[in-house]
Design an enzyme around this catalytic site. Structure first.
Site, mmCIF file in Angstrom:
data_model
loop_
_atom_site.group_PDB
_atom_site.id
_atom_site.type_symbol
_atom_site.label_atom_id
_atom_site.label_comp_id
_atom_site.label_asym_id
_atom_site.label_seq_id
_atom_site.Cartn_x
_atom_site.Cartn_y
_atom_site.Cartn_z
ATOM 1 C CG HIS A 77 18.489 6.026 18.055
ATOM 2 N ND1 HIS A 77 18.648 7.227 18.257
ATOM 3 C CD2 HIS A 77 19.420 5.365 18.633
ATOM 4 C CE1 HIS A 77 19.791 7.265 19.149
ATOM 5 N NE2 HIS A 77 20.125 6.366 19.467
ATOM 6 N N GLY A 123 26.412 0.070 18.612
ATOM 7 C CA GLY A 123 25.216 0.047 17.791
ATOM 8 C C GLY A 123 25.004 1.505 17.130
ATOM 9 C CD GLN A 125 22.456 6.884 16.779
ATOM 10 O OE1 GLN A 125 22.502 5.669 16.774
ATOM 11 N NE2 GLN A 125 23.281 7.437 17.880
ATOM 12 C CG HIS A 179 20.110 2.492 22.867
ATOM 13 N ND1 HIS A 179 20.529 3.300 23.705
ATOM 14 C CD2 HIS A 179 20.537 3.411 21.989
ATOM 15 C CE1 HIS A 179 21.198 4.494 23.289
ATOM 16 N NE2 HIS A 179 21.161 4.608 22.022
ATOM 17 C CD GLU A 180 21.475 1.500 18.477
ATOM 18 O OE1 GLU A 180 21.270 2.606 17.556
ATOM 19 O OE2 GLU A 180 22.265 1.518 19.402
ATOM 20 C CB CYS A 186 23.267 7.641 22.979
ATOM 21 S SG CYS A 186 22.585 7.862 21.239
ATOM 22 C CG LEU A 187 28.013 6.432 19.279
ATOM 23 C CD1 LEU A 187 28.188 5.663 17.702
ATOM 24 C CD2 LEU A 187 29.613 6.625 19.846
#
Ligand code: NI
Length: 171
Positions: A141, A46, A51, A137-138, A95-96
């Site tokens: 953000h 995701g 991000q 989660h996304e 998470c990236l």
């Protein structure tokens, strides 16, 4: 398509709120395509627009074929909103933007969301398990919330200090 640089915590842009997309047009579709390519290359399941430094309510998700195959992953979504949630589900997340750290977060077990798809159509998605976790989660953000914000202050501080140190040694 193009690969976009992914911001790493504690970058201030990751803490800002994203604004809704007025309509999913060619430029938003381009952003979605670039985000998807960036997510696959990372690799991740995701990615949210903030991000990659774009403060608009856009997320892309592809959890592969593990579940919900009928959803024809990937999902390219704008302005996602949770319209129903129930239950609790602890899940170990990464998470990236928080590389090399994982921690358990408790999410809703079942969610229903409303969003715009890549053709600017309103769609509804019911999600459980990994897909539900990933969508929550996304969507966090988009409100400037990282999964580490769900942890204790001590755990969060330790992770952020390690990320800062890692960034300094890279420079
Ligand atoms: Ni993330």
């Amino acid at each position: 398509m193009a690969l976009l640089p992914i911001l790493i915590a504690p970058d201030k842009r990751l803490k800002q709120k994203s604004t809704p997309v007025s309509r999913v047009d060619g430029s938003i579709r381009q952003l979605m395509d670039d985000m998807l390519e960036t997510m696959y290359a990372a690799p991740g399941v995701g990615l949210a627009a903030p991000q990659v430094g774009v403060l608009q309510q856009v997320i892309v998700v592809d959890i592969g074929t593990e579940q919900d195959k009928h959803l024809h992953a990937p999902l390219l979504l704008a302005n996602p909103e949770i319209i129903h949630r129930e239950g609790e589900l602890p899940w170990k997340e990464g998470c990236l933007s928080v590389p090399e750290h994982m921690a358990e977060v408790v999410r809703s077990a079942v969610i229903k969301i409303r969003a715009l798809d890549h053709n600017n159509r309103t769609i509804y998605i019911e999600a459980t398990e990994l897909l539900a976790v990933c969508l929550q989660h996304e969507m966090d953000h988009l409100r400037g919330i990282l999964f580490i914000d769900h942890l204790s202050r001590l755990k969060r501080t330790i992770i952020l200090q390690k990320l800062k140190k890692a960034a300094e040694t890279k420079e």
